[in-house]
Design a protein around this motif. Sequence first.
Motif, PDB file in Angstrom:
ATOM      1  N   ILE A 139     -50.380   7.892   0.172  1.00  0.00           N
ATOM      2  CA  ILE A 139     -50.920   6.834   1.017  1.00  0.00           C
ATOM      3  C   ILE A 139     -50.459   7.079   2.458  1.00  0.00           C
ATOM      4  O   ILE A 139     -49.531   7.849   2.707  1.00  0.00           O
ATOM      5  N   GLY A 140     -51.113   6.422   3.391  1.00  0.00           N
ATOM      6  CA  GLY A 140     -50.814   6.670   4.793  1.00  0.00           C
ATOM      7  C   GLY A 140     -50.379   5.416   5.517  1.00  0.00           C
ATOM      8  O   GLY A 140     -49.852   4.471   4.927  1.00  0.00           O
ATOM      9  N   VAL A 141     -50.598   5.410   6.807  1.00  0.00           N
ATOM     10  CA  VAL A 141     -50.372   4.222   7.619  1.00  0.00           C
ATOM     11  C   VAL A 141     -51.641   3.378   7.537  1.00  0.00           C
ATOM     12  O   VAL A 141     -52.757   3.897   7.525  1.00  0.00           O
ATOM     13  N   GLN A 142     -51.470   2.069   7.454  1.00  0.00           N
ATOM     14  CA  GLN A 142     -52.621   1.175   7.310  1.00  0.00           C
ATOM     15  C   GLN A 142     -53.670   1.404   8.401  1.00  0.00           C
ATOM     16  O   GLN A 142     -53.340   1.573   9.579  1.00  0.00           O
ATOM     17  N   THR A 143     -54.925   1.393   7.993  1.00  0.00           N
ATOM     18  CA  THR A 143     -56.023   1.442   8.962  1.00  0.00           C
ATOM     19  C   THR A 143     -56.608   0.059   9.204  1.00  0.00           C
ATOM     20  O   THR A 143     -57.306  -0.156  10.189  1.00  0.00           O
ATOM     21  N   HIS A 144     -56.329  -0.878   8.300  1.00  0.00           N
ATOM     22  CA  HIS A 144     -56.763  -2.264   8.492  1.00  0.00           C
ATOM     23  C   HIS A 144     -55.816  -3.185   7.749  1.00  0.00           C
ATOM     24  O   HIS A 144     -55.159  -2.771   6.781  1.00  0.00           O
ATOM     25  N   GLN A 145     -55.692  -4.409   8.201  1.00  0.00           N
ATOM     26  CA  GLN A 145     -54.753  -5.353   7.623  1.00  0.00           C
ATOM     27  C   GLN A 145     -55.040  -5.583   6.144  1.00  0.00           C
ATOM     28  O   GLN A 145     -56.168  -5.854   5.748  1.00  0.00           O
ATOM     29  N   GLY A 146     -53.992  -5.447   5.322  1.00  0.00           N
ATOM     30  CA  GLY A 146     -54.129  -5.648   3.890  1.00  0.00           C
ATOM     31  C   GLY A 146     -54.571  -4.408   3.133  1.00  0.00           C
ATOM     32  O   GLY A 146     -54.580  -4.416   1.905  1.00  0.00           O
ATOM     33  N   GLY A 147     -54.943  -3.339   3.850  1.00  0.00           N
ATOM     34  CA  GLY A 147     -55.327  -2.106   3.187  1.00  0.00           C
ATOM     35  C   GLY A 147     -54.111  -1.332   2.715  1.00  0.00           C
ATOM     36  O   GLY A 147     -52.969  -1.667   3.039  1.00  0.00           O
ATOM     37  N   SER A 148     -54.331  -0.285   1.913  1.00  0.00           N
ATOM     38  CA  SER A 148     -53.206   0.491   1.396  1.00  0.00           C
ATOM     39  C   SER A 148     -52.491   1.204   2.539  1.00  0.00           C
ATOM     40  O   SER A 148     -53.069   1.505   3.586  1.00  0.00           O
ATOM     41  N   GLY A 149     -51.195   1.456   2.312  1.00  0.00           N
ATOM     42  CA  GLY A 149     -50.416   2.198   3.297  1.00  0.00           C
ATOM     43  C   GLY A 149     -49.267   1.384   3.852  1.00  0.00           C
ATOM     44  O   GLY A 149     -49.108   0.193   3.573  1.00  0.00           O
ATOM     45  N   ILE A 150     -48.449   2.029   4.661  1.00  0.00           N
ATOM     46  CA  ILE A 150     -47.339   1.362   5.314  1.00  0.00           C
ATOM     47  C   ILE A 150     -47.861   0.655   6.559  1.00  0.00           C
ATOM     48  O   ILE A 150     -48.812   1.126   7.197  1.00  0.00           O
ATOM     49  N   ILE A 151     -47.287  -0.493   6.880  1.00  0.00           N
ATOM     50  CA  ILE A 151     -47.780  -1.261   8.017  1.00  0.00           C
ATOM     51  C   ILE A 151     -47.590  -0.479   9.309  1.00  0.00           C
ATOM     52  O   ILE A 151     -46.737   0.402   9.414  1.00  0.00           O
ATOM     53  N   THR A 152     -48.383  -0.784  10.299  1.00  0.00           N
ATOM     54  CA  THR A 152     -48.279  -0.104  11.589  1.00  0.00           C
ATOM     55  C   THR A 152     -47.180  -0.730  12.438  1.00  0.00           C
ATOM     56  O   THR A 152     -46.729  -1.851  12.192  1.00  0.00           O
ATOM     57  N   ASN A 153     -46.747   0.004  13.430  1.00  0.00           N
ATOM     58  CA  ASN A 153     -45.834  -0.507  14.459  1.00  0.00           C
ATOM     59  C   ASN A 153     -44.490  -0.981  13.917  1.00  0.00           C
ATOM     60  O   ASN A 153     -43.901  -1.930  14.439  1.00  0.00           O
ATOM     61  N   HIS A 154     -44.004  -0.336  12.881  1.00  0.00           N
ATOM     62  CA  HIS A 154     -42.646  -0.590  12.412  1.00  0.00           C
ATOM     63  C   HIS A 154     -41.848   0.689  12.621  1.00  0.00           C
ATOM     64  O   HIS A 154     -42.381   1.791  12.453  1.00  0.00           O
ATOM     65  N   LEU A 155     -40.564   0.557  12.975  1.00  0.00           N
ATOM     66  CA  LEU A 155     -39.749   1.742  13.256  1.00  0.00           C
ATOM     67  C   LEU A 155     -39.698   2.714  12.081  1.00  0.00           C
ATOM     68  O   LEU A 155     -39.575   3.924  12.273  1.00  0.00           O
ATOM     69  N   ILE A 156     -39.798   2.193  10.856  1.00  0.00           N
ATOM     70  CA  ILE A 156     -39.737   3.069   9.677  1.00  0.00           C
ATOM     71  C   ILE A 156     -40.921   4.034   9.634  1.00  0.00           C
ATOM     72  O   ILE A 156     -40.857   5.083   9.000  1.00  0.00           O
ATOM     73  N   THR A 157     -42.007   3.707  10.322  1.00  0.00           N
ATOM     74  CA  THR A 157     -43.181   4.592  10.313  1.00  0.00           C
ATOM     75  C   THR A 157     -43.039   5.770  11.271  1.00  0.00           C
ATOM     76  O   THR A 157     -43.934   6.625  11.329  1.00  0.00           O
ATOM     77  N   THR A 158     -41.952   5.855  12.007  1.00  0.00           N
ATOM     78  CA  THR A 158     -41.783   6.916  12.994  1.00  0.00           C
ATOM     79  C   THR A 158     -42.045   8.294  12.390  1.00  0.00           C
ATOM     80  O   THR A 158     -41.414   8.692  11.414  1.00  0.00           O
ATOM     81  N   GLY A 159     -42.985   9.029  12.954  1.00  0.00           N
ATOM     82  CA  GLY A 159     -43.295  10.385  12.507  1.00  0.00           C
ATOM     83  C   GLY A 159     -44.082  10.470  11.221  1.00  0.00           C
ATOM     84  O   GLY A 159     -44.383  11.565  10.736  1.00  0.00           O
ATOM     85  N   LEU A 160     -44.434   9.337  10.627  1.00  0.00           N
ATOM     86  CA  LEU A 160     -45.128   9.328   9.340  1.00  0.00           C
ATOM     87  C   LEU A 160     -46.631   9.134   9.518  1.00  0.00           C
ATOM     88  O   LEU A 160     -47.069   8.284  10.298  1.00  0.00           O
ATOM     89  N   THR A 161     -47.386   9.905   8.792  1.00  0.00           N
ATOM     90  CA  THR A 161     -48.822   9.693   8.673  1.00  0.00           C
ATOM     91  C   THR A 161     -49.193   9.461   7.216  1.00  0.00           C
ATOM     92  O   THR A 161     -49.989   8.581   6.898  1.00  0.00           O
ATOM     93  N   ASN A 162     -48.590  10.253   6.319  1.00  0.00           N
ATOM     94  CA  ASN A 162     -48.866  10.132   4.890  1.00  0.00           C
ATOM     95  C   ASN A 162     -47.575  10.283   4.100  1.00  0.00           C
ATOM     96  O   ASN A 162     -46.687  11.050   4.486  1.00  0.00           O
ATOM     97  N   PHE A 163     -47.467   9.554   2.970  1.00  0.00           N
ATOM     98  CA  PHE A 163     -46.318   9.729   2.088  1.00  0.00           C
ATOM     99  C   PHE A 163     -46.678   9.272   0.680  1.00  0.00           C
ATOM    100  O   PHE A 163     -47.685   8.599   0.453  1.00  0.00           O
ATOM    101  N   TYR A 164     -45.817   9.633  -0.264  1.00  0.00           N
ATOM    102  CA  TYR A 164     -46.052   9.397  -1.687  1.00  0.00           C
ATOM    103  C   TYR A 164     -45.584   7.991  -2.069  1.00  0.00           C
ATOM    104  O   TYR A 164     -44.507   7.560  -1.661  1.00  0.00           O
TER     105      TYR A 164
END
Length: 241
Positions: A139-164
Amino acid sequence: KDRFGNAAGSQYDLAQDGGFQGYKIVILLTYLDDNSIGKLPYPIDALSKKGFSVTLFSGVPDVNTLCKELADACQLWYISDKSRHITDQHVDVIQDFFQQGYGLYIWGDNDPFYVDANILCNRIFGTTMSGNSQGNQIIGVQTHQGGSGIITNHLITTGLTNFYEGITIAEVQTTKDLQPLIYGSNGKVVAAYYEKEQKRAIVDGGFTRLYCKWNSAGTDRYVVNAAAWLANVERFGYSKQ
């Protein structure tokens, strides 16, 4: 970028290599049914590269030992099992540690592997995790609210596009204060975060991410980013060591 679309190179992690010298993480690993989890070699290696020292217990130590180990720790990670291992006294110690502002990461997994996780979650956050959903997706970073993925604009997402996301996973019941962090491929909340009154925690229903398909996509970066965020340097400052 690497082959999974993530920024290539550890310099793009939230934590720089060696940047967390002097920070200690205590991990209580109670899920011991599968030899593949072993001694968490992949997460510990990734955390050590960033400077974190890790004290790993296979099981739960007595209350006095736990208090001693937490005295100089910046965060505690608890990896649950299908049976109860902690006493009410352990829960008191862990809750007090968190209330002092130190990081807490509670890991469970698909039903029934969240017994202690739910004891801690219920006491500290007034919620639980439940369910047995098939994951096993990138899964990746969310493209829309409530969609699959990690939420946008959180420090934990730094450098992440996709992860298991993990193999089979539990859903975390969010609250007003425990907010969604990761939505699984099924649209349910796999992990949630707490950030209030200078206290930080993560509750996660996919601990298989820590040892299964570690090299598939971004897990190492997610783990070190989470540890860096939970270190809460904004409150405590950087270690002088």
